[in-house]
Design a protein around this motif. Structure first.
Motif, PDB file in Angstrom:
ATOM      1  N   ALA A  62       0.883  -1.167   0.000  1.00 24.15           N
ATOM      2  CA  ALA A  62       0.000   0.000   0.000  1.00 24.15           C
ATOM      3  C   ALA A  62       0.917   1.211   0.000  1.00 24.15           C
ATOM      4  CB  ALA A  62      -0.878  -0.011   1.242  1.00 24.15           C
ATOM      5  N   ALA A  63       0.617   2.196  -0.830  1.00 22.66           N
ATOM      6  CA  ALA A  63       1.498   3.356  -0.931  1.00 22.66           C
ATOM      7  C   ALA A  63       0.685   4.631  -1.059  1.00 22.66           C
ATOM      8  CB  ALA A  63       2.429   3.204  -2.131  1.00 22.66           C
ATOM      9  N   GLY A  64       1.321   5.712  -0.678  1.00 19.59           N
ATOM     10  CA  GLY A  64       0.704   7.017  -0.849  1.00 19.59           C
ATOM     11  C   GLY A  64       1.038   7.543  -2.237  1.00 19.59           C
ATOM     12  N   VAL A  80      10.354   5.307   2.692  1.00 22.92           N
ATOM     13  CA  VAL A  80      10.612   6.046   3.929  1.00 22.92           C
ATOM     14  C   VAL A  80      10.524   5.038   5.073  1.00 22.92           C
ATOM     15  CG1 VAL A  80       9.750   8.256   3.063  1.00 22.92           C
ATOM     16  CG2 VAL A  80       8.144   6.634   4.087  1.00 22.92           C
ATOM     17  N   PHE A 122       3.005   9.075   8.704  1.00 21.61           N
ATOM     18  CA  PHE A 122       2.763   9.476   7.331  1.00 21.61           C
ATOM     19  C   PHE A 122       3.502  10.792   7.123  1.00 21.61           C
ATOM     20  CE2 PHE A 122      -1.102   6.795   8.059  1.00 21.61           C
ATOM     21  CZ  PHE A 122      -0.783   5.816   7.137  1.00 21.61           C
ATOM     22  N   GLU A 123       3.619  11.223   5.875  1.00 22.51           N
ATOM     23  CA  GLU A 123       4.459  12.373   5.592  1.00 22.51           C
ATOM     24  C   GLU A 123       3.748  13.697   5.912  1.00 22.51           C
ATOM     25  OE1 GLU A 123       4.168   9.639   3.523  1.00 22.51           O
ATOM     26  OE2 GLU A 123       6.024   9.048   4.540  1.00 22.51           O
ATOM     27  N   TYR A 144       5.686  15.264   1.458  1.00 23.48           N
ATOM     28  CA  TYR A 144       5.071  14.768   0.211  1.00 23.48           C
ATOM     29  C   TYR A 144       5.588  15.576  -0.972  1.00 23.48           C
ATOM     30  CZ  TYR A 144       1.685  11.671   2.531  1.00 23.48           C
ATOM     31  OH  TYR A 144       1.107  10.652   3.245  1.00 23.48           O
ATOM     32  N   VAL A 177       4.865   6.808  -2.367  1.00 23.88           N
ATOM     33  CA  VAL A 177       5.735   6.703  -1.186  1.00 23.88           C
ATOM     34  C   VAL A 177       5.190   5.631  -0.258  1.00 23.88           C
ATOM     35  CG1 VAL A 177       4.502   8.660  -0.115  1.00 23.88           C
ATOM     36  CG2 VAL A 177       6.720   7.960   0.802  1.00 23.88           C
ATOM     37  N   GLY A 178       6.123   4.860   0.317  1.00 23.64           N
ATOM     38  CA  GLY A 178       5.689   3.816   1.232  1.00 23.64           C
ATOM     39  C   GLY A 178       6.783   3.386   2.179  1.00 23.64           C
ATOM     40  N   MET A 179       6.398   2.478   3.105  1.00 25.85           N
ATOM     41  CA  MET A 179       7.294   2.116   4.214  1.00 25.85           C
ATOM     42  C   MET A 179       7.864   0.710   4.079  1.00 25.85           C
ATOM     43  SD  MET A 179       4.876   3.655   7.240  1.00 25.85           S
ATOM     44  CE  MET A 179       3.968   5.187   7.006  1.00 25.85           C
ATOM     45  N   THR A 239      -3.275   4.071  -1.836  1.00 21.61           N
ATOM     46  CA  THR A 239      -4.343   4.051  -0.829  1.00 21.61           C
ATOM     47  C   THR A 239      -4.692   5.437  -0.294  1.00 21.61           C
ATOM     48  OG1 THR A 239      -2.684   3.619   0.852  1.00 21.61           O
ATOM     49  CG2 THR A 239      -3.824   1.707  -0.066  1.00 21.61           C
ATOM     50  N   ASP A 240      -3.903   6.419  -0.664  1.00 18.30           N
ATOM     51  CA  ASP A 240      -4.183   7.805  -0.273  1.00 18.30           C
ATOM     52  C   ASP A 240      -3.358   8.661  -1.230  1.00 18.30           C
ATOM     53  OD1 ASP A 240      -2.170   6.473   1.887  1.00 18.30           O
ATOM     54  OD2 ASP A 240      -1.427   8.422   1.215  1.00 18.30           O
ATOM     55  N   ILE A 256      -4.595  11.465   6.898  1.00 16.58           N
ATOM     56  CA  ILE A 256      -4.471  10.077   6.465  1.00 16.58           C
ATOM     57  C   ILE A 256      -4.451   9.163   7.685  1.00 16.58           C
ATOM     58  CG2 ILE A 256      -2.981   8.431   5.254  1.00 16.58           C
ATOM     59  CD1 ILE A 256      -1.913  10.895   3.695  1.00 16.58           C
ATOM     60  N   VAL A 288      -6.115   3.494   4.712  1.00 15.60           N
ATOM     61  CA  VAL A 288      -5.163   2.772   3.859  1.00 15.60           C
ATOM     62  C   VAL A 288      -5.644   1.334   3.645  1.00 15.60           C
ATOM     63  CG1 VAL A 288      -2.825   1.781   3.847  1.00 15.60           C
ATOM     64  CG2 VAL A 288      -3.154   4.207   4.389  1.00 15.60           C
TER      65      VAL A 288
HETATM   66  N1  HPA Z   1       3.007   7.352   3.053  1.00 14.61           N
HETATM   67  C1  HPA Z   1       3.798   6.352   3.437  1.00 14.61           C
HETATM   68  N2  HPA Z   1       3.417   5.096   3.452  1.00 14.61           N
HETATM   69  C2  HPA Z   1       2.171   4.815   3.080  1.00 14.61           C
HETATM   70  C3  HPA Z   1       1.287   5.809   2.667  1.00 14.61           C
HETATM   71  C4  HPA Z   1       1.732   7.151   2.655  1.00 14.61           C
HETATM   72  O1  HPA Z   1       0.992   8.107   2.320  1.00 14.61           O
HETATM   73  N3  HPA Z   1       0.126   5.200   2.329  1.00 14.61           N
HETATM   74  C5  HPA Z   1       0.298   3.883   2.545  1.00 14.61           C
HETATM   75  N4  HPA Z   1       1.545   3.634   2.986  1.00 14.61           N
END
Ligand code: HPA
Length: 270
Positions: A111-113, A185, A190-191, A196, A207-209, A232-233, A243, A248
């Motif tokens: 899942a990533a932003g 990251v 979240f950022e 961002y 961006v993701g973790m 996811t966002d 967020i 997410v």
């Molecule tokens: N930032 C970082 N990691 C994430 C995000 C995000 O917006 N959404 C899902 N994982």
């Protein structure tokens, strides 16, 4: 390192003796992908020697062995993140184990932003490249030549032939997919709005973790990788937008049918 890998591999082989051809890592909210697998064996991480334990909600923490699309597969339901307190090296131990169980291909999801302004919640993005310079490299430390070279080339971390295959599959299924650069990251925050913006300026689309440590480790061992993000966002574009982890997970769940359809077909075509 090799000894720990061997101990984990031998433990698993004593329980499940088939060689999986494909390894799959399921990201946040994508765990129900395992319903596509004709499951033969499940092994909780807690049972496997030297495996870390998954601590995040939405990550269940087991290896799932079975058959999908005519292939033996092993899925990781739950992965390890830097923000849980693990070292980069610890987060990728399972990837080393999957390689020595015999997989030929590693498929990753997360899942990533979204930071690319064209992206929407629910989009699927094929990761074509990444930026890992904001997170610790899992290969820092003594290099084991039996695993891979000291200075791995990273010019093609995501296999072009797998990306091409997925684009054909998506077009045939009429599923829209994005392509882009994933910036890693550490989280768990979240950022900020400024962050961002920074990630977009750096050349990131999402961006993701997670994920990049696993990719680096796979490349180190010569293991071909394909990876896909569920957006996811979309970062913070409006003053009022915040967020949450729940948001997410929900967005990932909604994108899951398309994600499943694409991954199943890719596996069938490997
Ligand atoms: N930032 C970082 N990691 C994430 C995000 C995000 O917006 N959404 C899902 N994982």
């Amino acid at each position: 390192m090799m000894l720990k890998i061997t101990e984990a591999v031998n433990f698993i082989k004593a329980i499940y003796s088939h060689r999986p051809a494909v390894g799959i890592v399921l990201g946040s909210g994508l765990g129900s992908f395992t319903s596509e697998i004709n499951i033969e064996k499940e092994i909780p991480y807690a049972d496997i020697p030297h495996f870390p334990l998954s601590t995040v909600e939405g990550h269940s923490g087991k290896l799932i062995f079975g058959e999908l699309g005519g292939k033996k597969v092993v899925a990781m339901a739950g992965r390890f993140h830097l923000y849980e307190g693990y070292s980069a090296e610890q987060t990728v131990f399972p990837i080393r184990v999957l390689k020595f169980l015999g997989i030929d291909t590693l498929l990753l999801s997360n899942a990533a932003g979204g930071v690319n302004p064209a992206f929407h919640v629910g989009d699927l993005m094929i990761i074509t490249d990444h930026i890992s310079q904001l997170t610790p490299n899992p290969l820092i430390g003594k290099n084991d030549k039996d695993l891979g070279p000291r200075f791995p080339d990273m010019s093609e971390p995501y296999k072009k032939n797998l990306i091409a295959k997925m684009k054909v599959i998506a077009a045939k299924k009429n599923i829209k997919v994005r392509e882009g650069v994933y910036v890693a990251v550490t989280g768990p925050t979240f950022e900020t709005r400024a962050e961002y913006k920074m990630i977009l300026t750096l050349g990131g689309d999402a961006v993701g973790m997670s994920t990049v440590q696993e990719v680096i480790t796979a490349v180190h061992m010569g293991l071909p990788v394909f990876a896909m993000s569920v957006i996811t966002d979309v970062g913070i574009r409006e003053e009022e937008n915040i967020i949450t982890h729940e948001e997410v997970l929900q967005a990932a769940k909604e994108a899951e049918p398309n994600f499943k359809a694409l991954f199943c077909e890719l596996i069938a075509q490997l």
